[in-house]
Design a protein around this motif. Sequence first.
Motif, PDB file in Angstrom:
ATOM      1  N   SER A  29       0.935  -1.242   0.098  1.00 34.79           N
ATOM      2  CA  SER A  29       0.035  -0.052   0.017  1.00 34.79           C
ATOM      3  C   SER A  29       0.915   1.190  -0.094  1.00 34.79           C
ATOM      4  O   SER A  29       0.446   2.385  -0.291  1.00 34.79           O
ATOM      5  N   THR A  30       1.914   1.001   0.372  1.00 34.73           N
ATOM      6  CA  THR A  30       2.827   2.347   0.578  1.00 34.73           C
ATOM      7  C   THR A  30       3.699   2.395  -0.859  1.00 34.73           C
ATOM      8  O   THR A  30       3.730   3.651  -1.676  1.00 34.73           O
ATOM      9  N   HIS A  45      -7.765  -0.438   4.551  1.00 34.01           N
ATOM     10  CA  HIS A  45      -7.799  -1.384   5.643  1.00 34.01           C
ATOM     11  C   HIS A  45      -7.116  -0.874   6.861  1.00 34.01           C
ATOM     12  O   HIS A  45      -7.788  -1.410   8.019  1.00 34.01           O
ATOM     13  N   ASP A  46      -6.136  -0.398   6.898  1.00 34.57           N
ATOM     14  CA  ASP A  46      -5.736   0.396   8.088  1.00 34.57           C
ATOM     15  C   ASP A  46      -6.532   1.220   8.874  1.00 34.57           C
ATOM     16  O   ASP A  46      -6.588   1.345  10.022  1.00 34.57           O
ATOM     17  N   GLY A 101      -5.045 -11.947  -2.880  1.00 36.27           N
ATOM     18  CA  GLY A 101      -5.390 -10.542  -3.076  1.00 36.27           C
ATOM     19  C   GLY A 101      -5.494 -10.247  -4.523  1.00 36.27           C
ATOM     20  O   GLY A 101      -6.339  -9.605  -4.762  1.00 36.27           O
ATOM     21  N   THR A 102      -4.800 -10.789  -5.380  1.00 34.51           N
ATOM     22  CA  THR A 102      -4.865 -10.489  -6.786  1.00 34.51           C
ATOM     23  C   THR A 102      -6.119 -10.898  -7.231  1.00 34.51           C
ATOM     24  O   THR A 102      -6.895 -10.284  -8.118  1.00 34.51           O
ATOM     25  N   SER A 103      -6.568 -12.131  -6.841  1.00 29.75           N
ATOM     26  CA  SER A 103      -8.120 -12.628  -7.212  1.00 29.75           C
ATOM     27  C   SER A 103      -8.924 -11.827  -6.773  1.00 29.75           C
ATOM     28  O   SER A 103     -10.058 -11.405  -7.515  1.00 29.75           O
ATOM     29  N   ARG A 104      -8.900 -11.337  -5.687  1.00 29.82           N
ATOM     30  CA  ARG A 104      -9.965 -10.567  -5.087  1.00 29.82           C
ATOM     31  C   ARG A 104     -10.072  -8.998  -5.772  1.00 29.82           C
ATOM     32  O   ARG A 104     -11.166  -8.584  -5.859  1.00 29.82           O
ATOM     33  N   ALA A 105      -8.735  -8.536  -6.144  1.00 32.58           N
ATOM     34  CA  ALA A 105      -8.709  -7.376  -6.826  1.00 32.58           C
ATOM     35  C   ALA A 105      -9.288  -7.360  -8.303  1.00 32.58           C
ATOM     36  O   ALA A 105      -9.977  -6.403  -8.581  1.00 32.58           O
ATOM     37  N   PHE A 106      -9.106  -8.673  -8.949  1.00 30.62           N
ATOM     38  CA  PHE A 106      -9.536  -8.738 -10.411  1.00 30.62           C
ATOM     39  C   PHE A 106     -11.147  -9.074 -10.184  1.00 30.62           C
ATOM     40  O   PHE A 106     -11.918  -8.694 -11.061  1.00 30.62           O
ATOM     41  N   ILE A 123      -6.358  -3.928  -1.394  1.00 28.74           N
ATOM     42  CA  ILE A 123      -6.828  -5.184  -1.314  1.00 28.74           C
ATOM     43  C   ILE A 123      -5.766  -6.245  -1.216  1.00 28.74           C
ATOM     44  O   ILE A 123      -5.605  -7.035  -0.522  1.00 28.74           O
ATOM     45  N   VAL A 124      -4.655  -6.307  -2.031  1.00 25.31           N
ATOM     46  CA  VAL A 124      -3.414  -7.121  -2.026  1.00 25.31           C
ATOM     47  C   VAL A 124      -2.652  -6.774  -0.691  1.00 25.31           C
ATOM     48  O   VAL A 124      -2.447  -7.764  -0.036  1.00 25.31           O
ATOM     49  N   ALA A 125      -2.670  -5.759  -0.293  1.00 27.19           N
ATOM     50  CA  ALA A 125      -1.816  -5.342   1.070  1.00 27.19           C
ATOM     51  C   ALA A 125      -2.443  -6.048   2.258  1.00 27.19           C
ATOM     52  O   ALA A 125      -1.751  -6.445   3.140  1.00 27.19           O
ATOM     53  N   ALA A 126      -3.879  -5.772   2.245  1.00 27.59           N
ATOM     54  CA  ALA A 126      -4.873  -6.152   3.303  1.00 27.59           C
ATOM     55  C   ALA A 126      -4.567  -7.719   3.472  1.00 27.59           C
ATOM     56  O   ALA A 126      -4.455  -8.538   4.490  1.00 27.59           O
ATOM     57  N   CYS A 127      -4.630  -8.539   2.285  1.00 24.98           N
ATOM     58  CA  CYS A 127      -4.365 -10.078   2.481  1.00 24.98           C
ATOM     59  C   CYS A 127      -3.051 -10.423   2.683  1.00 24.98           C
ATOM     60  O   CYS A 127      -2.924 -11.346   3.432  1.00 24.98           O
TER      61      CYS A 127
END
Length: 481
Positions: free
Chosen positions: A55-56, A229-230, A445-450, A427-431
């Motif tokens: 995320s950063t 997420h944070d 995370g990639t699957s959820r982002a897609f 999304i990826v960072a949260a996973c």
Amino acid sequence: MPTSKSISGFQRRADLRFFLSIIAAGLLSFTGVVIETAMNITFPTLMQEFAISTSTVQWITTGYLLILAIVIPTSSYLKQRFAMKRLFLAANLLFLTGTLLDATSASFAQLLLGRLLQGAGTGIALPLMFLIVMEQAPLDKMGLMMGAAMLVCALAPAVGPSVGGYIVSTFGWRMIFIALLPVLLFSLAAGTYAIRQSSDYGPRPFDSRGLILLGAAFTAFLLLTSYLHDLLSEPLLLALLLLLTVFSLLLFVRQEKHLLQRGAHPLLNITILRHRAFTLSAMGLLCFQFVCLGIGFLLPNFSQIVQGETAFTAGCILLPGCIVGAMFAPVSGRIYDSLGARKPLLTGSALLLLSLLLFQFAIPEVGTLGLTAIYVLFAMGQGLSVGNILTYGLSALPKAIRADGNAFCNTVQQLAGAVGTSIPAAIVAACQQSAPSLAPATSLGTSRAFLLLLFVGLLQALCMSVALRRASAPHHSGNEY
């Protein structure tokens, strides 16, 4: 106070200075997009070197696009206020300073500062390139020169990922910036010699309050989406960012309406949103930009972290599709002219949805070649859609405000790209934070982002389907606008 400079008797001519002017401004625009796409390949390397999260690290792209979104609305004012050569020099020196900072970065903060300066430089240079063509190209060569300028922007995404991946794998990520320094110095020399003034300029009122409010709203919104997420564990900060976003936007709208009522020039003419077909087309365009930047972030990182590919191989996933997109750039307007709006735009939406469905099933089962083939399908849909959506949307506006519509689309398109990077990254960072192993978490995370991108793709198709129900727009290519 300086007085206005009047330019009379300027003659359009395609001489050496004209072509060098286009090359000088075009190289800045080209370099900006090359670095933007090349840096997506470096994210896993930067995360490890600077010990930062997903995320950063995505702020390397998001911050750049944020500055673009803030600077581009000022292009009309800058053109009327300053000489073209002075604008070019400012853009080049900003970009050159940012590149030197990035090439010598000892910290992530320094790297990000350099990217922000590059965003400011590109935000000035990109409109300047098209301005030079529109004001100085011979009228009988206008279409050819505008197509060439658009091709410059279209080719850069094809070069960035693969070249960036090769440089990172062979020499390290800093070489991306070092290798471009001679290009920037050549651009500086050529532009200093060649750029001519073709229109009057002088003191003009500037909507500084509108710019501050717009910048505050964009920044708060991107912080909100990047660290959602944070922020869920910090409800007070979450509420403050949300309030700042909404409050700034409301004040911005009020400011722009007030200026219009006084007959002054607002930063963005928001009355264009009263035209339904334009608004829906703009939403469709923004959805495409969101998906494009989201895929550009997700695929290279998935390839490196989950599939264990090199940075060069990860960059090459995007290469064939980007080449296809570049090939469509000079001909998409002709397709629109020949077939009308409905067929190319609906076909583009269908290809977008098909590619996103295939990505949803492909992650994580399909290898590099499969991901590359699916991305080509996406690029075909993008090539049929993006320029033609803009043309169709602008044709819904009265001619007097089409320039305002173009400025609005260019501004929010950059914001959509920034959000299209920040939300999938979040999304990826949260996973990744919720699992001990990086590769499986990144895959999830990639699957959820897609899945999110698929929803945005459905929204894009819906917007265009509704927009196309209005009376048929004149079949003009984008060059008219």
